[in-house]
Design a protein around this motif. Structure first.
Motif, short mmCIF file in Angstrom:
data_model
loop_
_atom_site.label_atom_id
_atom_site.label_comp_id
_atom_site.label_asym_id
_atom_site.label_seq_id
_atom_site.Cartn_x
_atom_site.Cartn_y
_atom_site.Cartn_z
N HIS A 177 0.82 -1.19 0.00
CA HIS A 177 0.00 0.00 0.00
C HIS A 177 0.87 1.26 0.00
O HIS A 177 0.62 2.21 -0.76
N LEU A 178 1.90 1.24 0.85
CA LEU A 178 2.79 2.39 0.94
C LEU A 178 3.52 2.61 -0.39
O LEU A 178 3.66 3.74 -0.86
N LEU A 179 3.94 1.51 -1.01
CA LEU A 179 4.62 1.59 -2.30
C LEU A 179 3.73 2.24 -3.34
O LEU A 179 4.15 3.14 -4.10
N ASN A 180 2.49 1.81 -3.32
CA ASN A 180 1.49 2.35 -4.24
C ASN A 180 1.36 3.87 -4.06
O ASN A 180 1.41 4.64 -5.03
N LEU A 181 1.24 4.27 -2.79
CA LEU A 181 1.10 5.70 -2.51
C LEU A 181 2.36 6.48 -2.90
O LEU A 181 2.28 7.60 -3.39
N LYS A 182 3.47 5.83 -2.67
CA LYS A 182 4.74 6.49 -2.99
C LYS A 182 4.89 6.71 -4.50
O LYS A 182 5.27 7.78 -4.96
N GLN A 183 4.52 5.64 -5.24
CA GLN A 183 4.62 5.73 -6.70
C GLN A 183 3.70 6.81 -7.26
O GLN A 183 3.98 7.43 -8.27
N LYS A 184 2.58 7.00 -6.55
CA LYS A 184 1.66 8.06 -6.98
C LYS A 184 2.15 9.44 -6.51
O LYS A 184 1.50 10.45 -6.75
N GLY A 185 3.24 9.46 -5.78
CA GLY A 185 3.78 10.73 -5.30
C GLY A 185 3.01 11.33 -4.14
O GLY A 185 3.16 12.50 -3.82
N LEU A 186 2.14 10.53 -3.53
CA LEU A 186 1.33 11.07 -2.44
C LEU A 186 2.07 11.08 -1.11
O LEU A 186 1.74 11.84 -0.21
N ILE A 187 3.04 10.21 -0.96
CA ILE A 187 3.83 10.19 0.26
C ILE A 187 5.31 10.19 -0.09
O ILE A 187 5.68 9.84 -1.21
N ASP A 188 6.09 10.57 0.89
CA ASP A 188 7.52 10.66 0.62
C ASP A 188 8.31 10.18 1.84
O ASP A 188 8.88 10.98 2.59
N PRO A 189 8.28 8.88 2.08
CA PRO A 189 8.88 8.37 3.32
C PRO A 189 10.39 8.36 3.28
O PRO A 189 10.99 8.12 2.22
N VAL A 190 11.00 8.64 4.45
CA VAL A 190 12.45 8.59 4.57
C VAL A 190 12.92 7.16 4.84
O VAL A 190 13.89 6.70 4.27
N LEU A 191 12.19 6.49 5.70
CA LEU A 191 12.58 5.13 6.09
C LEU A 191 12.21 4.11 5.03
O LEU A 191 11.29 4.35 4.25
N PRO A 192 12.94 2.97 4.98
CA PRO A 192 12.58 1.91 4.03
C PRO A 192 11.14 1.46 4.26
O PRO A 192 10.66 1.43 5.40
N LEU A 193 10.47 1.08 3.19
CA LEU A 193 9.05 0.76 3.28
C LEU A 193 8.76 -0.45 4.17
O LEU A 193 7.75 -0.49 4.86
N ASP A 194 9.64 -1.46 4.16
CA ASP A 194 9.37 -2.64 4.99
C ASP A 194 9.46 -2.29 6.47
O ASP A 194 8.65 -2.69 7.29
N LEU A 195 10.45 -1.46 6.80
CA LEU A 195 10.57 -1.01 8.19
C LEU A 195 9.37 -0.14 8.58
O LEU A 195 8.83 -0.24 9.68
N LEU A 196 8.94 0.67 7.65
CA LEU A 196 7.79 1.55 7.89
C LEU A 196 6.53 0.73 8.18
O LEU A 196 5.77 1.04 9.11
N ALA A 197 6.35 -0.33 7.38
CA ALA A 197 5.17 -1.19 7.58
C ALA A 197 5.21 -1.82 8.97
O ALA A 197 4.22 -1.78 9.72
N THR A 198 6.35 -2.39 9.30
CA THR A 198 6.51 -2.98 10.63
C THR A 198 6.24 -1.94 11.72
O THR A 198 5.54 -2.21 12.70
N THR A 199 6.76 -0.75 11.53
CA THR A 199 6.62 0.30 12.53
C THR A 199 5.17 0.74 12.71
O THR A 199 4.70 0.93 13.83
N ILE A 200 4.48 0.88 11.61
CA ILE A 200 3.08 1.33 11.69
C ILE A 200 2.25 0.32 12.50
O ILE A 200 1.47 0.69 13.38
N ILE A 201 2.47 -0.96 12.21
CA ILE A 201 1.75 -1.99 12.96
C ILE A 201 2.19 -1.99 14.43
O ILE A 201 1.37 -2.11 15.34
N ALA A 202 3.48 -1.79 14.65
CA ALA A 202 3.99 -1.73 16.02
C ALA A 202 3.36 -0.58 16.79
O ALA A 202 2.95 -0.72 17.94
N ILE A 203 3.28 0.58 16.13
CA ILE A 203 2.66 1.75 16.78
C ILE A 203 1.21 1.45 17.14
O ILE A 203 0.75 1.77 18.23
N PHE A 204 0.52 0.81 16.19
CA PHE A 204 -0.88 0.49 16.46
C PHE A 204 -1.01 -0.42 17.69
O PHE A 204 -1.75 -0.12 18.63
N ASP A 205 -0.25 -1.52 17.70
CA ASP A 205 -0.32 -2.45 18.85
C ASP A 205 0.15 -1.76 20.13
O ASP A 205 -0.46 -1.93 21.20
#
Lengths: 210, 210, 210, 210
Positions: free
Chosen positions: D149-177
């Motif tokens: 999902h993040l990759l999709n958003l990034k390719q559309k230019g809607l987001i511009d994450p600094v951190l690698p996407l896999d780490l970001l995914a893990t982090t988002i879920i971690a934050i939620f839990d």
DNA sequence: AATGAATGAGCGTTCATTCAT
DNA sequence: AATGAATGAACGCTCATTCAT
């Protein structure tokens, strides 16, 4: 050595105090929760001691129960004996003196919720330690006391019982215990009414009040 | 559907058998060791089951105790009611019928060592679960039954009591319970002697036997 | 009185030893089998005592669990606080100090298989006895501690966070707990990577290592 | 034979109904009392069946727990996937769509008191039967989904994450839990604030709301 | 498919009693 | 005389699981 004697006496006094406090606490708890639902811990906590202190003075939970019950029953018997006609007027009112005795017993029984503890004691007394002053002897004495009393009244011409005096004594005590059971189970039962029965049984010619 | 009914009945029958066996074992142990000294383990071992089986059929140790006691007391009441004069001769011998009833009760009480268990029950009944058929009601019924019986005898002119019938009923039961206590504590007490007291109280003119 | 003091102290020392042993055994078993799968019997057997000893020192299984968890969490907080820059070089390497703290926590968590026990604690903490030092307070303190720390670093110009500091503190702890859950479920997850996330969040300009 | 097929289907339907009812009852009880404090008896009583019925459809208490949790987590994942921009306006408001997804998850979590049960599940998942669809796979899928999902958003230019996407995914879920844990322990924690953190992490340029 | 009686191991907890201090 | 830590056996009760019906 006088000092030694004083020290010993101090110890003894302390021990007696402890025993007294433990018995008091145990008595109140047996009344409140029943014997089998009261633990040694409950007793010593209430008395402000620890378990060890208990076992210095008593062999077991059963022993303190037996001791307490025997002492109480003895006190009741003694108290009962002291209720005597002390003036000329009372001398001739047999009704009043019987009434006083019955009412003393009822008060002692009711006001302290004695009945359940007493029944638990009787129910278990054949399993309890009874080196001396056991309930058999207490009841026997009691019966003899009542019988003696009845004989005295009979000789004075104040009562005129039909039944033999020993049977009468047993019956009076039976009625007392039996009314206790019933009024414990059913609070609508008025134990004071046993007075009329007793007066009728002993042949007092006073009219029943109810 | 017959199949359904049979299946249900088999389960029910098995359950009833188990309940019966557990009650029997419990009853015998309560008699032998007293309620508080009997464990669920004792009961199920004696009945040939495991603890789990007990708790399928009873909520607690207290429940089975209450159930057993209520049932026994009900049986005693019913049995007592069936003791009736069944011939012309008995019709006029009030002494004999009272004697039979008292003796039935004494037998039921003595032969099974009922007294300690009964006293333990009464001592604890205010702490026991008693959804229905509780001892208050049982005793009330009992008194009413005795009173009704006395009224019947009085109307037939067979007895001539001085005391009010309700008091008399209470007293007769009290005497019975009271004699039980005494003869439980002191085996030299002969509970059969209460018969004379009762006959005297109800105004039967037959002479006392002892 | 010196004798009195010694006696008291000996008892106390013994008790403290026992408590310590029981807590140690309980801790190890809760780690190994989980709280709900550990029995009091397991604990006392491992600690070399009997069940009775346990109940002298703890009210219930829940109590020892709460005590253990609160103590451990307190220790972790205290330990964490002691990780401070102690030389001039470290003073300027914000990355290193955060890394040390995160790694201490990871080590404390991983090496002892802390996570399942911790989750079981959190899952049940609303049902556990928590007279004082309850998890709510512990977490609050923790957040405040982290926030204070961040403020300190910010004032020194070492970090430059975009998000509010209180939210940042909550988030850092959330990330830590969240990574724990994930790496507990999936061992391929490397919890050390959270370091980069944290450094990014607080605005440390050091480049991520992976 | 069509008739046979119909009969079989009827049985199957009935079985499915039973399974559904049992799962529903179990789910509600696990939420209410926790897994380890819920008994099979509780479940079958609530569902209107008996123990035997349970063991026809489930091997153990653990199995139904695993099944329930896996199904729920799958539903949540599916639901989450359906939250998509469905109009041109939304297409460009990355904030709104993330908000919707986070809020869906928060609602699913909060409104059902999901957290304690989830934590108990995670705490025990290494002891639970997990033939398939185990939490490891579920979490992995989840992370991949978020990453995709993040990759999709990034390719559309809607987001511009600094951190690698896999780490970001893990982090988002971690934050939620992690926010779930904290707001479960401390109700003053507002889990909605995680939204700002996530938006910051993914590099959405919308201003934080608080 | 469903019942429900029964199992049997186990659990948390209590408690009368002992004994080193 | 009193403490209080420790014992150890029991206790009432629960519960996941089985199986004849």
């Amino acid at each position: 050595m006088i000092v030694g004697v004083i020290v010993k006496t101090k110890h003894q006094l302390k021990a007696e105090q402890t025993i007294k406090k433990l018995k008091k606490a145990a008595y109140e708890l047996f009344i409140e929760k029943g014997f089998s639902h009261t633990s040694i811990d409950d007793i010593v906590k209430k008395a402000g001691f620890t378990k060890g202190a208990f076992y210095i003075h008593f062999k077991s939970k059963e022993e303190i129960f037996t001791m307490i019950m025997n002492e109480r029953m003895l006190i009741q018997q003694t108290d009962l004996r002291t209720i005597e006609p002390n003036s000329i007027e009372q001398h001739f009112d047999i009704r009043k003196i019987i009434e006083q005795k019955v009412e003393y017993m009822l008060k002692a029984t009711e006001s302290e919720h004695w009945t359940p503890m007493f029944l638990e004691f009787v129910a278990n007394c054949h399993r309890l330690p009874q080196e001396q002053n056991n309930p058999t002897l207490l009841y026997e004495e009691w019966r003899k006391e009542v019988e003696k009393h009845l004989l005295n009244l009979k000789q004075k011409g104040l009562i005129d019982p039909v039944l033999p005096l020993d049977l009468l004594a047993t019956t009076i005590i039976a009625i007392f215990d039996g009314f206790n059971i019933q009024s414990h189970i059913d609070h609508s039962i008025n134990p004071k009414r046993q007075l009329d029965v007793i007066l009728f049984l002993i042949g007092s010619r006073t009219k029943p009040s109810v």
